[in-house]
Motif scaffolding. Structure first.
Motif, PDB file in Angstrom:
ATOM      1  N   LEU A  97       0.829  -1.212   0.000  1.00 35.50           N
ATOM      2  CA  LEU A  97       0.000   0.000   0.000  1.00 35.50           C
ATOM      3  C   LEU A  97       0.858   1.254   0.000  1.00 35.50           C
ATOM      4  N   LYS A  98       1.910   1.236   0.796  1.00 37.73           N
ATOM      5  CA  LYS A  98       2.776   2.418   0.908  1.00 37.73           C
ATOM      6  C   LYS A  98       3.471   2.735  -0.423  1.00 37.73           C
ATOM      7  N   GLU A  99       3.862   1.686  -1.145  1.00 33.68           N
ATOM      8  CA  GLU A  99       4.608   1.872  -2.388  1.00 33.68           C
ATOM      9  C   GLU A  99       3.701   2.150  -3.583  1.00 33.68           C
ATOM     10  N   GLN A 100       2.480   1.585  -3.562  1.00 37.22           N
ATOM     11  CA  GLN A 100       1.584   1.752  -4.719  1.00 37.22           C
ATOM     12  C   GLN A 100       0.146   2.047  -4.272  1.00 37.22           C
ATOM     13  N   PRO A 101      -0.046   3.161  -3.590  1.00 35.10           N
ATOM     14  CA  PRO A 101      -1.393   3.496  -3.086  1.00 35.10           C
ATOM     15  C   PRO A 101      -2.427   3.677  -4.197  1.00 35.10           C
ATOM     16  N   GLU A 102      -1.993   4.226  -5.324  1.00 33.93           N
ATOM     17  CA  GLU A 102      -2.918   4.456  -6.437  1.00 33.93           C
ATOM     18  C   GLU A 102      -3.489   3.134  -6.951  1.00 33.93           C
ATOM     19  N   GLN A 103      -2.630   2.122  -7.086  1.00 35.14           N
ATOM     20  CA  GLN A 103      -3.080   0.823  -7.583  1.00 35.14           C
ATOM     21  C   GLN A 103      -4.031   0.151  -6.597  1.00 35.14           C
ATOM     22  N   VAL A 104      -3.769   0.311  -5.311  1.00 33.73           N
ATOM     23  CA  VAL A 104      -4.661  -0.269  -4.299  1.00 33.73           C
ATOM     24  C   VAL A 104      -6.035   0.393  -4.370  1.00 33.73           C
ATOM     25  N   MET A 105      -6.054   1.712  -4.495  1.00 36.49           N
ATOM     26  CA  MET A 105      -7.338   2.427  -4.592  1.00 36.49           C
ATOM     27  C   MET A 105      -8.088   2.036  -5.862  1.00 36.49           C
ATOM     28  N   GLU A 106      -7.336   1.859  -6.960  1.00 33.63           N
ATOM     29  CA  GLU A 106      -7.973   1.438  -8.217  1.00 33.63           C
ATOM     30  C   GLU A 106      -8.552   0.034  -8.062  1.00 33.63           C
ATOM     31  N   GLY A 107      -7.821  -0.849  -7.395  1.00 31.24           N
ATOM     32  CA  GLY A 107      -8.309  -2.208  -7.185  1.00 31.24           C
ATOM     33  C   GLY A 107      -9.591  -2.233  -6.369  1.00 31.24           C
ATOM     34  N   SER A 123      -1.249  10.284   4.951  1.00 28.77           N
ATOM     35  CA  SER A 123      -0.657  10.391   3.613  1.00 28.77           C
ATOM     36  C   SER A 123      -1.588   9.902   2.507  1.00 28.77           C
ATOM     37  N   LEU A 124      -2.587   9.096   2.886  1.00 31.96           N
ATOM     38  CA  LEU A 124      -3.486   8.507   1.880  1.00 31.96           C
ATOM     39  C   LEU A 124      -4.755   9.310   1.635  1.00 31.96           C
ATOM     40  N   LYS A 125      -4.985  10.323   2.428  1.00 34.30           N
ATOM     41  CA  LYS A 125      -6.273  11.034   2.377  1.00 34.30           C
ATOM     42  C   LYS A 125      -6.586  11.605   0.997  1.00 34.30           C
ATOM     43  N   GLU A 126      -5.625  12.226   0.363  1.00 29.86           N
ATOM     44  CA  GLU A 126      -5.859  12.844  -0.940  1.00 29.86           C
ATOM     45  C   GLU A 126      -6.191  11.791  -2.000  1.00 29.86           C
ATOM     46  N   THR A 127      -5.412  10.700  -2.020  1.00 24.89           N
ATOM     47  CA  THR A 127      -5.649   9.631  -3.007  1.00 24.89           C
ATOM     48  C   THR A 127      -6.994   8.951  -2.757  1.00 24.89           C
ATOM     49  N   ALA A 128      -7.303   8.717  -1.483  1.00 20.26           N
ATOM     50  CA  ALA A 128      -8.576   8.071  -1.138  1.00 20.26           C
ATOM     51  C   ALA A 128      -9.762   8.928  -1.562  1.00 20.26           C
ATOM     52  N   GLU A 129      -9.651  10.219  -1.382  1.00 17.25           N
ATOM     53  CA  GLU A 129     -10.735  11.131  -1.768  1.00 17.25           C
ATOM     54  C   GLU A 129     -10.941  11.117  -3.285  1.00 17.25           C
ATOM     55  N   LYS A 130      -9.834  11.018  -4.009  1.00 21.10           N
ATOM     56  CA  LYS A 130      -9.887  10.966  -5.468  1.00 21.10           C
ATOM     57  C   LYS A 130     -10.720   9.785  -5.955  1.00 21.10           C
ATOM     58  N   TYR A 131     -10.627   8.650  -5.260  1.00 24.25           N
ATOM     59  CA  TYR A 131     -11.342   7.435  -5.671  1.00 24.25           C
ATOM     60  C   TYR A 131     -12.610   7.175  -4.852  1.00 24.25           C
ATOM     61  N   GLY A 132     -12.961   8.109  -3.986  1.00 22.14           N
ATOM     62  CA  GLY A 132     -14.179   7.949  -3.193  1.00 22.14           C
ATOM     63  C   GLY A 132     -14.094   6.814  -2.187  1.00 22.14           C
ATOM     64  N   VAL A 133     -12.881   6.566  -1.668  1.00 20.60           N
ATOM     65  CA  VAL A 133     -12.664   5.486  -0.701  1.00 20.60           C
ATOM     66  C   VAL A 133     -12.586   6.077   0.709  1.00 20.60           C
ATOM     67  N   GLU A 134     -13.375   5.543   1.609  1.00 19.27           N
ATOM     68  CA  GLU A 134     -13.352   5.993   3.000  1.00 19.27           C
ATOM     69  C   GLU A 134     -12.190   5.319   3.735  1.00 19.27           C
ATOM     70  N   LEU A 135     -11.426   6.098   4.489  1.00 17.94           N
ATOM     71  CA  LEU A 135     -10.332   5.557   5.289  1.00 17.94           C
ATOM     72  C   LEU A 135     -10.824   5.326   6.719  1.00 17.94           C
ATOM     73  N   VAL A 136     -10.570   4.127   7.226  1.00 17.91           N
ATOM     74  CA  VAL A 136     -11.017   3.758   8.572  1.00 17.91           C
ATOM     75  C   VAL A 136      -9.810   3.269   9.363  1.00 17.91           C
ATOM     76  N   SER A 137      -9.673   3.745  10.592  1.00 25.61           N
ATOM     77  CA  SER A 137      -8.555   3.334  11.441  1.00 25.61           C
ATOM     78  C   SER A 137      -8.952   2.144  12.315  1.00 25.61           C
ATOM     79  N   GLY A 138      -8.109   1.128  12.352  1.00 18.87           N
ATOM     80  CA  GLY A 138      -8.380  -0.031  13.211  1.00 18.87           C
ATOM     81  C   GLY A 138      -8.571  -1.310  12.418  1.00 18.87           C
ATOM     82  N   ILE A 139      -8.793  -2.416  13.153  1.00 22.80           N
ATOM     83  CA  ILE A 139      -9.020  -3.705  12.499  1.00 22.80           C
ATOM     84  C   ILE A 139     -10.469  -3.815  12.041  1.00 22.80           C
TER      85      ILE A 139
END
Length: 399
Positions: free
Chosen positions: A71-81, A108-124
């Motif tokens: 995820l750290k190295e390829q956040p864009e690909q993870v969001m696309e997936g 660090s992921l907030k901007e990319t996540a917003e671009k793809y409409g992905v909600e970021l959640v902290s925790g398991i």
């Protein structure tokens, strides 16, 4: 074109068909064809009458977080997936779970996540709350993006002893990845293994969290197991009784053993509690976290016996079984050891033989490092006759 654009060139059914044809699988502990996993989510959503969604995360039991490197190295690909999986299921509900301790990563992921409409959640992942959603491993969604980008290659992600994560072919043997000198045990797949397991391929071994750890003769199995259990305790949400109480008891027993208070009945109790956890908890945290203790006590019973019955740590790593003393025949009274002792537990003065107060000594070894006379000795055996009061250098006589 991006992977997501390639996917959207066809219908949602076209995406599902390609996933099925490619025989793409869910990564990690819940290995199964990805097509089946997506279909099961649709069925569960209908049965539970809950909104269908996609949740990407590590397995809950993963406390090492080695696979977060993907995820750290390829956040864009993870969001696309994630977005491709959501498109296949015809839903806009998308989320990515980030371990609670990874605060900087989440930011660090907030901007990319917003671009793809992905909600970021902290925790398991709360397995009850996400019913009706397709819960996919972070590596799975990365592989999904690679599939539609035309660059997917099968393989297993591996980090050996904390080194950089690498993707290796499934037929590569563990023995080819590790230093084979002085191997006492291997840790992978949330379990301990004997050195013979190095002949397994990474595909056979089930390295579901990306971690291979090599233990040598200097590593204590009991101590290492206790560290794994403690890490699981810190990560567990604590909502399930079997998981919460089981981890507390397993961790406590391992700690007692390393501190010289182990009891023979701890071994049977570990088996009873550990097996109950494996079958009585709803998520991977409870289901596999006990396997460290179960495998350690089964495969390395002699080492546990040494700790419990003989009050000895074969690796010399458990400080409760170690004594540190100053050899009165070698000490020159220089005072260097007194200066570095963090607990001020060394008594002495110039030209007098120094003495260590065992009660306060943490066996950190800093005094040993600075002693130019090699007068400070670590042993698991019986202590020799030592001064009980300050004595001038060269004047101590054993009686």
């Amino acid at each position: 074109m991006s992977a997501l654009e390639n996917a959207k060139n066809g219908s949602s059914q076209d995406v599902l068909n390609k996933v099925q044809e490619a025989n793409l699988s869910e990564y990690g502990l819940c290995a199964q064809p990805l097509f089946d996993r997506l279909m099961a989510a649709k069925e569960e959503s209908a049965e539970e009458q809950k909104e269908l969604g996609v949740v990407a995360a590590l397995n809950n039991a993963d406390t090492d977080h080695a696979l977060l490197a993907v995820l750290k190295e390829q956040p864009e690909q993870v969001m696309e997936g994630i977005s491709i999986a959501a498109y296949a299921l015809e839903t806009e509900k998308k989320s990515l779970q980030i371990p609670e301790t990874e605060i900087e990563l989440l930011e660090s992921l907030k901007e990319t996540a917003e671009k793809y409409g992905v909600e970021l959640v902290s925790g398991i992942v709360n397995v009850r709350a996400v019913k009706g959603s397709a819960v996919l491993h972070i590596v799975t969604v990365k592989n999904l993006a690679d599939l539609f980008d035309g660059c997917y290659e099968d393989g297993v992600y591996v980090s050996v002893n904390g080194a950089e994560l690498q993707k290796v072919a499934v037929d590569k043997k563990i023995a080819e990845l590790i230093d084979k000198d002085d191997v006492k045990a291997l840790y992978f797949g949330y379990e301990y293994h004997t050195p013979e397991a190095a002949e397994l391929t990474v595909g056979e071994a089930g390295i579901t969290n990306g971690v291979i750890r090599v233990l040598t003769s200097k590593d204590c199995i009991v101590q290492e197991c206790q560290k794994e259990l403690f890490a699981s305790r810190k990560t567990s949400c604590g909502k399930c009784v079997f998981c919460r109480e089981g981890l507390i008891q397993l961790d406590h027993m391992q700690k007692e053993i390393t501190e010289g208070r182990g009891k023979a009945e701890f071994i049977d109790l570990t088996k009873e509690i550990g097996e109950a956890m494996c079958y009585s908890t709803p998520c991977s945290m409870g289901q596999v976290s006990a396997k460290a203790a179960l495998s350690a006590t089964e495969l390395f019973a002699k080492e546990y016996e040494e700790h419990i019955k003989k009050k000895n740590c074969p690796a010399g790593a458990c400080t409760s079984f170690v004594n540190i003393y100053i050899d009165p025949s070698l000490c020159n009274g220089c005072g260097e050891c007194m200066d570095v002792c963090p607990k001020d537990c060394i008594e002495g003065k110039a030209k007098y033989i120094h003495m260590i107060d065992d009660f306060d000594c943490t066996k950190c070894g800093k005094c040993m490092e600075v002693c130019e006379e090699d007068a400070i000795v670590q042993t698991t055996g019986k202590l020799p006759k030592l001064p009980n009061r300050l004595t001038k250098v060269g004047k101590f006589r054993k009686r």
